[in-house]
Design a protein around this motif. Structure first.
Motif, PDB file in Angstrom:
ATOM      1  N   ALA A 168      38.779  54.489  31.488  1.00  0.00           N
ATOM      2  CA  ALA A 168      39.266  55.864  31.577  1.00  0.00           C
ATOM      3  C   ALA A 168      40.491  55.984  32.477  1.00  0.00           C
ATOM      4  CB  ALA A 168      38.154  56.779  32.095  1.00  0.00           C
ATOM      5  N   VAL A 169      40.661  55.045  33.409  1.00  0.00           N
ATOM      6  CA  VAL A 169      41.773  55.163  34.367  1.00  0.00           C
ATOM      7  C   VAL A 169      42.765  54.003  34.273  1.00  0.00           C
ATOM      8  CG1 VAL A 169      40.398  56.510  35.983  1.00  0.00           C
ATOM      9  CG2 VAL A 169      40.399  54.023  36.172  1.00  0.00           C
ATOM     10  N   ILE A 170      42.403  52.953  33.578  1.00  0.00           N
ATOM     11  CA  ILE A 170      43.300  51.799  33.464  1.00  0.00           C
ATOM     12  C   ILE A 170      43.559  51.540  31.989  1.00  0.00           C
ATOM     13  CG2 ILE A 170      43.621  49.339  33.952  1.00  0.00           C
ATOM     14  CD1 ILE A 170      41.679  49.629  36.270  1.00  0.00           C
ATOM     15  N   ARG A 171      44.815  51.618  31.577  1.00  0.00           N
ATOM     16  CA  ARG A 171      45.150  51.450  30.176  1.00  0.00           C
ATOM     17  C   ARG A 171      45.515  50.013  29.830  1.00  0.00           C
ATOM     18  NH1 ARG A 171      43.056  54.945  27.272  1.00  0.00           N
ATOM     19  NH2 ARG A 171      44.583  54.497  25.633  1.00  0.00           N
ATOM     20  N   ARG A 172      46.154  49.339  30.744  1.00  0.00           N
ATOM     21  CA  ARG A 172      46.619  47.989  30.457  1.00  0.00           C
ATOM     22  C   ARG A 172      45.498  46.981  30.692  1.00  0.00           C
ATOM     23  NH1 ARG A 172      52.053  47.134  30.259  1.00  0.00           N
ATOM     24  NH2 ARG A 172      51.817  45.061  31.181  1.00  0.00           N
ATOM     25  N   ARG A 173      45.298  46.130  29.681  1.00  0.00           N
ATOM     26  CA  ARG A 173      44.206  45.169  29.772  1.00  0.00           C
ATOM     27  C   ARG A 173      44.434  44.151  30.898  1.00  0.00           C
ATOM     28  NH1 ARG A 173      41.074  45.081  25.056  1.00  0.00           N
ATOM     29  NH2 ARG A 173      40.735  47.279  24.549  1.00  0.00           N
ATOM     30  N   ALA A 174      45.672  43.804  31.142  1.00  0.00           N
ATOM     31  CA  ALA A 174      45.941  42.836  32.209  1.00  0.00           C
ATOM     32  C   ALA A 174      45.484  43.397  33.554  1.00  0.00           C
ATOM     33  CB  ALA A 174      47.420  42.489  32.250  1.00  0.00           C
ATOM     34  N   ALA A 175      45.736  44.696  33.772  1.00  0.00           N
ATOM     35  CA  ALA A 175      45.312  45.324  35.018  1.00  0.00           C
ATOM     36  C   ALA A 175      43.792  45.417  35.085  1.00  0.00           C
ATOM     37  CB  ALA A 175      45.934  46.709  35.143  1.00  0.00           C
ATOM     38  N   LEU A 176      43.164  45.736  33.935  1.00  0.00           N
ATOM     39  CA  LEU A 176      41.706  45.819  33.894  1.00  0.00           C
ATOM     40  C   LEU A 176      41.084  44.457  34.194  1.00  0.00           C
ATOM     41  CD1 LEU A 176      39.091  47.308  33.302  1.00  0.00           C
ATOM     42  CD2 LEU A 176      39.497  46.954  30.854  1.00  0.00           C
ATOM     43  N   ALA A 177      41.641  43.413  33.592  1.00  0.00           N
ATOM     44  CA  ALA A 177      41.150  42.068  33.870  1.00  0.00           C
ATOM     45  C   ALA A 177      41.352  41.708  35.337  1.00  0.00           C
ATOM     46  CB  ALA A 177      41.849  41.051  32.979  1.00  0.00           C
ATOM     47  N   GLY A 178      42.441  42.198  35.926  1.00  0.00           N
ATOM     48  CA  GLY A 178      42.686  41.940  37.337  1.00  0.00           C
ATOM     49  C   GLY A 178      41.625  42.565  38.222  1.00  0.00           C
ATOM     50  N   VAL A 179      41.231  43.800  37.893  1.00  0.00           N
ATOM     51  CA  VAL A 179      40.172  44.459  38.667  1.00  0.00           C
ATOM     52  C   VAL A 179      38.867  43.676  38.552  1.00  0.00           C
ATOM     53  CG1 VAL A 179      38.747  46.534  38.857  1.00  0.00           C
ATOM     54  CG2 VAL A 179      41.218  46.740  38.472  1.00  0.00           C
ATOM     55  N   LEU A 180      38.522  43.264  37.331  1.00  0.00           N
ATOM     56  CA  LEU A 180      37.302  42.474  37.148  1.00  0.00           C
ATOM     57  C   LEU A 180      37.416  41.134  37.866  1.00  0.00           C
ATOM     58  CD1 LEU A 180      36.502  43.173  33.383  1.00  0.00           C
ATOM     59  CD2 LEU A 180      35.446  44.195  35.405  1.00  0.00           C
ATOM     60  N   GLY A 181      38.634  40.582  37.902  1.00  0.00           N
ATOM     61  CA  GLY A 181      38.839  39.332  38.626  1.00  0.00           C
ATOM     62  C   GLY A 181      38.593  39.490  40.114  1.00  0.00           C
ATOM     63  N   VAL A 182      39.029  40.616  40.665  1.00  0.00           N
ATOM     64  CA  VAL A 182      38.790  40.874  42.089  1.00  0.00           C
ATOM     65  C   VAL A 182      37.286  40.995  42.361  1.00  0.00           C
ATOM     66  CG1 VAL A 182      39.099  42.559  43.948  1.00  0.00           C
ATOM     67  CG2 VAL A 182      41.035  41.938  42.493  1.00  0.00           C
ATOM     68  N   LEU A 183      36.581  41.705  41.476  1.00  0.00           N
ATOM     69  CA  LEU A 183      35.128  41.818  41.631  1.00  0.00           C
ATOM     70  C   LEU A 183      34.461  40.452  41.508  1.00  0.00           C
ATOM     71  CD1 LEU A 183      34.457  45.064  39.531  1.00  0.00           C
ATOM     72  CD2 LEU A 183      34.519  44.837  42.025  1.00  0.00           C
ATOM     73  N   THR A 184      34.988  39.614  40.608  1.00  0.00           N
ATOM     74  CA  THR A 184      34.468  38.262  40.450  1.00  0.00           C
ATOM     75  C   THR A 184      34.616  37.478  41.752  1.00  0.00           C
ATOM     76  OG1 THR A 184      35.027  38.240  38.095  1.00  0.00           O
ATOM     77  CG2 THR A 184      34.718  36.103  39.163  1.00  0.00           C
ATOM     78  N   LEU A 185      35.790  37.537  42.333  1.00  0.00           N
ATOM     79  CA  LEU A 185      36.034  36.824  43.587  1.00  0.00           C
ATOM     80  C   LEU A 185      35.158  37.371  44.709  1.00  0.00           C
ATOM     81  CD1 LEU A 185      39.938  36.496  43.462  1.00  0.00           C
ATOM     82  CD2 LEU A 185      38.235  34.694  43.074  1.00  0.00           C
ATOM     83  N   GLY A 186      34.954  38.688  44.713  1.00  0.00           N
ATOM     84  CA  GLY A 186      34.110  39.285  45.745  1.00  0.00           C
ATOM     85  C   GLY A 186      32.678  38.795  45.662  1.00  0.00           C
ATOM     86  N   SER A 187      32.138  38.727  44.441  1.00  0.00           N
ATOM     87  CA  SER A 187      30.773  38.234  44.261  1.00  0.00           C
ATOM     88  C   SER A 187      30.665  36.759  44.653  1.00  0.00           C
ATOM     89  CB  SER A 187      30.343  38.420  42.802  1.00  0.00           C
ATOM     90  OG  SER A 187      29.103  37.805  42.553  1.00  0.00           O
ATOM     91  N   ALA A 188      31.659  35.958  44.251  1.00  0.00           N
ATOM     92  CA  ALA A 188      31.645  34.529  44.612  1.00  0.00           C
ATOM     93  C   ALA A 188      31.762  34.350  46.120  1.00  0.00           C
ATOM     94  CB  ALA A 188      32.777  33.810  43.894  1.00  0.00           C
ATOM     95  N   ALA A 189      32.586  35.199  46.762  1.00  0.00           N
ATOM     96  CA  ALA A 189      32.739  35.116  48.212  1.00  0.00           C
ATOM     97  C   ALA A 189      31.431  35.474  48.920  1.00  0.00           C
ATOM     98  CB  ALA A 189      33.863  36.041  48.678  1.00  0.00           C
ATOM     99  N   LEU A 190      30.714  36.465  48.381  1.00  0.00           N
ATOM    100  CA  LEU A 190      29.433  36.846  48.972  1.00  0.00           C
ATOM    101  C   LEU A 190      28.441  35.695  48.878  1.00  0.00           C
ATOM    102  CD1 LEU A 190      27.694  39.071  50.243  1.00  0.00           C
ATOM    103  CD2 LEU A 190      27.052  39.776  47.919  1.00  0.00           C
ATOM    104  N   MET A 191      28.457  34.989  47.755  1.00  0.00           N
ATOM    105  CA  MET A 191      27.586  33.815  47.621  1.00  0.00           C
ATOM    106  C   MET A 191      27.933  32.774  48.674  1.00  0.00           C
ATOM    107  SD  MET A 191      27.023  31.243  44.360  1.00  0.00           S
ATOM    108  CE  MET A 191      25.671  32.142  43.603  1.00  0.00           C
ATOM    109  N   MET A 192      29.217  32.549  48.897  1.00  0.00           N
ATOM    110  CA  MET A 192      29.647  31.563  49.886  1.00  0.00           C
ATOM    111  C   MET A 192      29.192  31.960  51.281  1.00  0.00           C
ATOM    112  SD  MET A 192      33.526  30.886  48.485  1.00  0.00           S
ATOM    113  CE  MET A 192      33.946  29.898  49.928  1.00  0.00           C
ATOM    114  N   VAL A 193      29.300  33.247  51.599  1.00  0.00           N
ATOM    115  CA  VAL A 193      28.948  33.723  52.943  1.00  0.00           C
ATOM    116  C   VAL A 193      27.438  33.627  53.190  1.00  0.00           C
ATOM    117  CG1 VAL A 193      28.861  35.769  54.423  1.00  0.00           C
ATOM    118  CG2 VAL A 193      30.957  35.235  53.159  1.00  0.00           C
ATOM    119  N   LEU A 194      26.662  33.982  52.177  1.00  0.00           N
ATOM    120  CA  LEU A 194      25.214  34.026  52.357  1.00  0.00           C
ATOM    121  C   LEU A 194      24.548  32.664  52.222  1.00  0.00           C
ATOM    122  CD1 LEU A 194      24.257  37.309  50.431  1.00  0.00           C
ATOM    123  CD2 LEU A 194      24.602  36.980  52.883  1.00  0.00           C
TER     124      LEU A 194
END
Length: 656
Positions: A168-194
């Motif tokens: 609804a707020v992001i039209r470009r797929r590259a930007a949408l993939a970038g947001v999901l990529g950031v979430l991906t890195l965040g989840s992986a980083a949480l695994m590393m920390v814990l």
């Protein structure tokens, strides 16, 4: 009106089923023959990545065809039709068999596990219950594998909402993939920390938050490659597709090899390397779903692989309860014959489930449950949920009244006699693993007012400093175990107990790595090491009284693990107990002989005073812990005053 299916939104790619086949076969091999495929657990991770890619591709295809709309209710109902029929069939069988094929002390917890599975929160149930996936669980839950279904179903519920909001707020797929990529890195980083190397990775392995990065990685790549508004230029998509097809043979080899080496590299993978390995899996997925031919796509489309992949969900669901129930304690078969039986039965149940349950419901809805009476089908489905729930809640009661498949004859008995409190307070320090830790939890100060306990236990550590040598390799130890053992002298001095109680650990039956050399069980070198270890504890005790609690006997499923096989073997247990007794005689140390009580004439017993002795074939249950204390408390009294002639020694067995 019944909700009408819009028809397939994605082109069927047989190579994806071939990839599913490799994943499910690796998981089955890991559970049936863990030493043969020690990294087979990564098959579950492969499923996560496939799911993230396909579910996102499906949602985006609907978004494109419906001109910016996604039918959330239709999506969730489709997931229910796909997942629930086979799952409820498995849970029903588990409820029927658990009272007969599960350790009596474990039955009630299986009921709770089933309830958590129904609501797709099994992963968090096992986190809170400390059901270690990689640990040596004496009697694992027959639905332990449903933790992954919990992770995926939570993703299926939350991710479509997230995707709709982002679209609804992001039209470009590259930007949408970038947001999901950031979430991906965040989840992986949480695994590393814990994650902490050496500690059992239960929290990071089961957690939805730490596992989401694999699903999100698949989703991000699907966003990049799916057509629709704001998508990448066609030439870029074709370029990515072409590069993935070129790289896919190497990526597939990396994936297949991971099913072997991921076992040794588990810590490294959980500390960040799962992410690049996910990249290799995604290269294979893109090649498998490509409209263009490639060697990998053709290989994965091989008909036998494809057929296995078609029933991969059923194979995953059915194999683990079969492995848990039809174990080597129930069936005295050679390992190849037992594994063959488990595999064949799994395949038959998966095929039957797919042919007469999963596929009909997917194609025709709940009416297909009763083909000749289609109107009855939905009623059966609606009634099935409370029936399974009621069965799960009643399982604990059934478990105490139904005999198990491993009868051990009449159980042991501890007399009801009243406890005579001493004239002074006795402080006892318990040193050991999770068994004495559990006993401390069951201790009732009101029943034994003259006893006080000091807890120097650690459920994840061995009391022996030299690491174990099991199945041909050194067994890694949890981080902090060395510090725990080094803390004993300080904690003994700080609490100044009257009695130091050393519980011999079950893993004493294994070979040890001493000074870089393998010391085999039962050799003079092994005996010397055990005696030296006991000498160390005696020195730490100073002039305080000391007692040693010897090993009991057990009869637990071993799943082919050498250390569990030895714990079951009375000859190993008795060798340990004889070594400990000989040392105790030489050092005027009392042995609290639980073996004589719990294993009369060297025979395993599974009950005490008519209640289950163990909750998981190793640890005392709530009821048995209280009973065992009636036997143990007087012996602690005596050991604390063993040098005083005024007290009498309790009889060894303590039975009446």
């Amino acid at each position: 009106m019944p909700r009408r299916s819009p028809g397939p939104l994605l082109t069927y790619r047989p190579a994806v089923d071939g990839l599913r086949a490799l994943a499910v076969l690796s998981v089955m091999a890991f559970h049936m023959l863990p030493d043969a495929l020690p990294g087979g657990w990564y098959g579950v991770d492969t499923f996560f990545i496939i799911s993230g890619f396909l579910i996102t591709s499906l949602l985006l295809a609907e978004y494109r065809m419906r001109h910016g709309h996604i039918d959330l209710l239709g999506f969730w109902l489709a997931r229910c039709r796909r997942l629930l029929p086979a799952l409820f069939a498995v849970l029903l069988l588990v409820l029927l068999l658990a009272p007969f094929l599960t350790d009596p002390g474990r039955v009630s917890s299986v009921g709770t596990d089933v309830v958590a599975t129904i609501f797709y929160v099994a992963n968090w149930r096992f986190v809170l219950g400390d059901e270690a996936y990689f640990g040596d669980i004496a009697a694992p839950s027959p639905v332990l594998h449903t933790w992954s279904l919990g992770v995926e179903e939570q993703f299926y519920i939350l991710f479509p909402l997230l995707l709709i909001g982002l679209l609804a707020v992001i039209r470009r797929r590259a930007a949408l993939a970038g947001v999901l990529g950031v979430l991906t890195l965040g989840s992986a980083a949480l695994m590393m920390v814990l994650h902490h190397p050496g500690l059992e990775p239960t929290r990071v392995y089961y957690g939805t938050d730490t596992r989401a990065h694999q699903l999100l990685a698949g989703a991000a790549v699907a966003v990049l490659l799916s057509p629709g508004p704001g998508s990448l230029p066609l030439r870029v998509v074709r370029g990515i597709d072409r590069w993935c097809r070129w790289l896919s043979p190497v990526a597939l080899l990396v994936l297949l090899s991971a099913y072997w080496w991921a076992g040794d590299a588990r810590n490294a993978l959980l500390e960040g390397w799962l992410l690049p390995l996910s990249g290799a899996v995604l290269v294979v997925i893109v090649a498998a779903t490509s409209p263009s031919r490639s060697p990998v796509r053709e290989l994965l489309s091989w008909e036998p692989l494809r057929r296995i992949g078609v029933v991969s969900y059923g194979l995953y669901l059915w194999h683990w309860p079969i492995v848990v129930f039809l174990n080597d304690e129930l069936l005295d078969l050679p390992t190849p014959a037992l594994v063959a039986l488990q595999a064949v039965l799994t395949g038959l149940l998966a095929a039957v489930s797919y042919r007469w349950l999963e596929r009909p419901v997917r194609r025709h809805g709940l009416r297909a449950l009763v083909p000749r009476l289609p109107r009855v089908g939905p009623t059966v489905a609606v009634a099935g949920v409370p029936v399974v729930l009621a069965g799960a809640l009643a399982l604990g009661v059934a478990g105490t009244s139904v005999s198990t498949a491993l009868p051990s004859g009449p159980g042991v008995h501890v007399a009801e006699g009243s406890y005579e409190s001493g004239t002074r307070i006795t402080q006892a320090a318990f040193i050991g693993n999770s068994v004495p830790e559990g006993l401390i939890d069951y201790f009732d100060e009101e029943s034994y007012p003259d006893l006080r306990l000091t807890d120097i236990t650690n459920p994840g550590c061995t009391t022996l400093a030299a690491p174990g040598y099991v199945d041909g390799e050194e067994k890694p130890e949890q981080d902090g175990c060395t510090r725990w053992r080094e803390s004993w002298p300080k904690r003994i001095r700080g609490t100044d107990p009257d009695l130091v109680v050393y519980f011999v650990g079950q893993n004493t039956v294994t070979d040890r790595m001493v000074g870089g050399e393998v010391v085999r069980f039962g050799t003079p070198e092994w005996t010397r090491y055990i005696r030296d270890s006991l000498d160390d504890v005696r020195r730490m005790s100073g002039d305080r009284a000391m007692a040693v609690v010897n090993l009991s006997c057990h009869a637990m499923p071993t799943f082919g693990k050498e250390d569990l096989e030895r714990i079951n073997d009375r000859s190993y247990v008795e060798e340990v107990n004889e070594t400990v007794a000989a040392w105790a005689d030489d050092h005027d140390v009392e042995v609290i002989d639980q073996y004589s009580l719990l294993c009369p004439e060297g025979r395993f017993k599974d009950s005490i005073n008519g209640v289950p002795l163990y909750q998981d074939a190793l640890h005392f249950s709530d009821e048995s812990g209280d009973i065992f204390w009636r036997w143990l408390a007087p012996r602690l009294q005596h050991a604390a005053g063993a040098r005083e002639a005024s007290q009498d020694t309790p009889s060894d067995g303590g039975r009446s």
